[in-house]
Motif scaffolding. Structure first.
Motif, PDB file in Angstrom:
ATOM      1  N   ASP B 101      34.206  38.229   5.512  1.00  0.00           N
ATOM      2  CA  ASP B 101      34.867  39.449   5.063  1.00  0.00           C
ATOM      3  C   ASP B 101      34.610  40.568   6.063  1.00  0.00           C
ATOM      4  O   ASP B 101      33.785  41.443   5.850  1.00  0.00           O
ATOM      5  CB  ASP B 101      34.348  39.822   3.673  1.00  0.00           C
ATOM      6  CG  ASP B 101      35.227  40.890   3.023  1.00  0.00           C
ATOM      7  OD1 ASP B 101      36.091  41.453   3.728  1.00  0.00           O
ATOM      8  OD2 ASP B 101      35.038  41.153   1.833  1.00  0.00           O
ATOM      9  N   SER B 104      34.842  44.252   4.808  1.00  0.00           N
ATOM     10  CA  SER B 104      33.706  44.695   3.995  1.00  0.00           C
ATOM     11  C   SER B 104      32.467  44.888   4.855  1.00  0.00           C
ATOM     12  O   SER B 104      31.710  45.849   4.670  1.00  0.00           O
ATOM     13  CB  SER B 104      33.417  43.685   2.885  1.00  0.00           C
ATOM     14  OG  SER B 104      34.496  43.627   1.979  1.00  0.00           O
ATOM     15  N   ALA B 105      32.258  43.971   5.792  1.00  0.00           N
ATOM     16  CA  ALA B 105      31.091  44.092   6.658  1.00  0.00           C
ATOM     17  C   ALA B 105      31.161  45.368   7.486  1.00  0.00           C
ATOM     18  O   ALA B 105      30.174  46.103   7.612  1.00  0.00           O
ATOM     19  CB  ALA B 105      30.986  42.868   7.566  1.00  0.00           C
ATOM     20  N   ALA B 108      30.477  48.284   5.319  1.00  0.00           N
ATOM     21  CA  ALA B 108      29.048  48.391   5.025  1.00  0.00           C
ATOM     22  C   ALA B 108      28.300  48.985   6.214  1.00  0.00           C
ATOM     23  O   ALA B 108      27.446  49.860   6.055  1.00  0.00           O
ATOM     24  CB  ALA B 108      28.487  47.018   4.676  1.00  0.00           C
ATOM     25  N   VAL B 140      18.509  45.848   8.257  1.00  0.00           N
ATOM     26  CA  VAL B 140      19.644  45.249   7.552  1.00  0.00           C
ATOM     27  C   VAL B 140      20.259  44.092   8.315  1.00  0.00           C
ATOM     28  O   VAL B 140      20.246  44.041   9.550  1.00  0.00           O
ATOM     29  CB  VAL B 140      20.736  46.313   7.261  1.00  0.00           C
ATOM     30  CG1 VAL B 140      20.120  47.584   6.729  1.00  0.00           C
ATOM     31  CG2 VAL B 140      21.540  46.587   8.495  1.00  0.00           C
ATOM     32  N   ARG B 141      20.776  43.147   7.541  1.00  0.00           N
ATOM     33  CA  ARG B 141      21.550  42.024   8.085  1.00  0.00           C
ATOM     34  C   ARG B 141      22.894  42.017   7.381  1.00  0.00           C
ATOM     35  O   ARG B 141      22.983  42.352   6.196  1.00  0.00           O
ATOM     36  CB  ARG B 141      20.837  40.701   7.796  1.00  0.00           C
ATOM     37  CG  ARG B 141      19.438  40.617   8.325  1.00  0.00           C
ATOM     38  CD  ARG B 141      19.439  40.244   9.812  1.00  0.00           C
ATOM     39  NE  ARG B 141      18.078  40.101  10.309  1.00  0.00           N
ATOM     40  CZ  ARG B 141      17.318  41.147  10.693  1.00  0.00           C
ATOM     41  NH1 ARG B 141      17.798  42.371  10.613  1.00  0.00           N
ATOM     42  NH2 ARG B 141      16.098  40.946  11.134  1.00  0.00           N
ATOM     43  N   PHE B 142      23.923  41.611   8.110  1.00  0.00           N
ATOM     44  CA  PHE B 142      25.242  41.531   7.500  1.00  0.00           C
ATOM     45  C   PHE B 142      25.634  40.072   7.348  1.00  0.00           C
ATOM     46  O   PHE B 142      25.705  39.342   8.335  1.00  0.00           O
ATOM     47  CB  PHE B 142      26.275  42.280   8.344  1.00  0.00           C
ATOM     48  CG  PHE B 142      25.979  43.745   8.443  1.00  0.00           C
ATOM     49  CD1 PHE B 142      26.351  44.614   7.428  1.00  0.00           C
ATOM     50  CD2 PHE B 142      25.305  44.250   9.533  1.00  0.00           C
ATOM     51  CE1 PHE B 142      26.063  45.957   7.512  1.00  0.00           C
ATOM     52  CE2 PHE B 142      25.017  45.610   9.619  1.00  0.00           C
ATOM     53  CZ  PHE B 142      25.392  46.458   8.608  1.00  0.00           C
ATOM     54  N   ALA B 143      25.852  39.690   6.117  1.00  0.00           N
ATOM     55  CA  ALA B 143      26.228  38.304   5.838  1.00  0.00           C
ATOM     56  C   ALA B 143      27.737  38.189   5.908  1.00  0.00           C
ATOM     57  O   ALA B 143      28.424  38.277   4.901  1.00  0.00           O
ATOM     58  CB  ALA B 143      25.717  37.888   4.470  1.00  0.00           C
TER      59      ALA B 143
END
Lengths: 150, 150
Positions: B101, B104-105, B108, B140-143
């Motif tokens: 996505d 969305s990422a 964010a 933070v990490r973005f999945a």
DNA sequence: GTGGTATGTTGACATCGTCTACATTAGAGG
DNA sequence: CCTCTAATGTAGACGATGTCAACATACCAC
């Protein structure tokens, strides 16, 4: 000030019996807003807190803008600063169970939901429904421990 | 308006020959700010873009507040909206290489750095040095993909 | 009852954004 | 060179605002 007096149905100077000046009035409203925000987050945990934060901002956009619009100098109103810190403490407490750099993780989480609120309110996103919020929040992971993940 | 005229050394009404009203003046300055922001992020990738974003906000706090203070209605100034979207597009492009996505990422990531800027400028964090910023962003990490992580 | 404190009112002042009317300047076309 | 026009600047006014000072009223303690 005059508008406030008008709505209260009193003369244009009556508010000055209760607030030193315009900024003091706004600071009081902002502090009240922080208490409302804290109330909205109470009992929530993890992502639920973030969603409550965003829900509050979308429900009371003007109040949110007042609280974080930078028009009120925190240093000048200790009560305001305390109210804000109290709300943030709730968020930070939600991270305290995890090891690692708790402070940074909490700051990141706060930044994430806070920025999301601002950008939505400013109209920078096409969507602003609750689903969009959930999807955005679902994308991030916080690496609190050396190997842990929340 | 009168202050602007004063600084320009002209009469109090001269600015009205160049801007329809106060909001139009501010919108122009804000649009210019978005171009500056885009310039600051140009060439950066990944976390570097986020750091550039924060650096810009800390370097030009008033401009940043003007751009995101909610005092200017985006709908009324298409040029302003375009300038803002252009800056955001850069950020989103940095995520387009990853599956999942993307929208969305990117939202964010933008929210994260944006909220961090606001909270720092509002004085809600004890620290505001570059190290603090780096530490927060590092958490933070973005999945983005089903299993992937950035 | 008297004095003081909290609260409200009136009037004034400087400042602000904005409008209208008028002046000046500069350049294009004859 | 002259004139017409558009761009730009100025002066003055209006309503609205935040704030101050002075005055009035209401209520409560002694």
């Amino acid at each position: 000030m005059r508008e406030a007096a008008r709505r209260a149905g009193v003369s244009h100077n009556a508010p000055y019996r209760h607030f030193a000046d315009r900024e003091a009035l706004l600071a009081t409203l902002a502090a009240q807003g922080f208490e409302m925000l804290g109330q909205a987050m109470r009992g929530q945990t993890g992502r639920g807190m973030g969603e409550a934060y965003v829900r509050f901002a979308l429900q009371y956009p003007q109040r949110f803008r007042l609280m974080f619009g930078g028009q009120i100098r925190l240093e000048k109103y200790p009560r305001l600063r305390a109210a804000a810190a109290s709300a943030f403490d709730q968020l930070q407490a939600a991270f305290s169970a995890y090891g690692g750099d708790v402070r940074s993780a909490a700051a990141a989480a706060w930044s994430l939901v806070h920025g999301l609120c601002h950008l939505i309110l400013d109209g920078h996103f096409a969507q602003r429904d609750e689903d969009f919020v959930k999807r955005v929040l679902a994308v991030v992971r916080f690496a609190v421990g050396p190997q842990r993940s929340l």
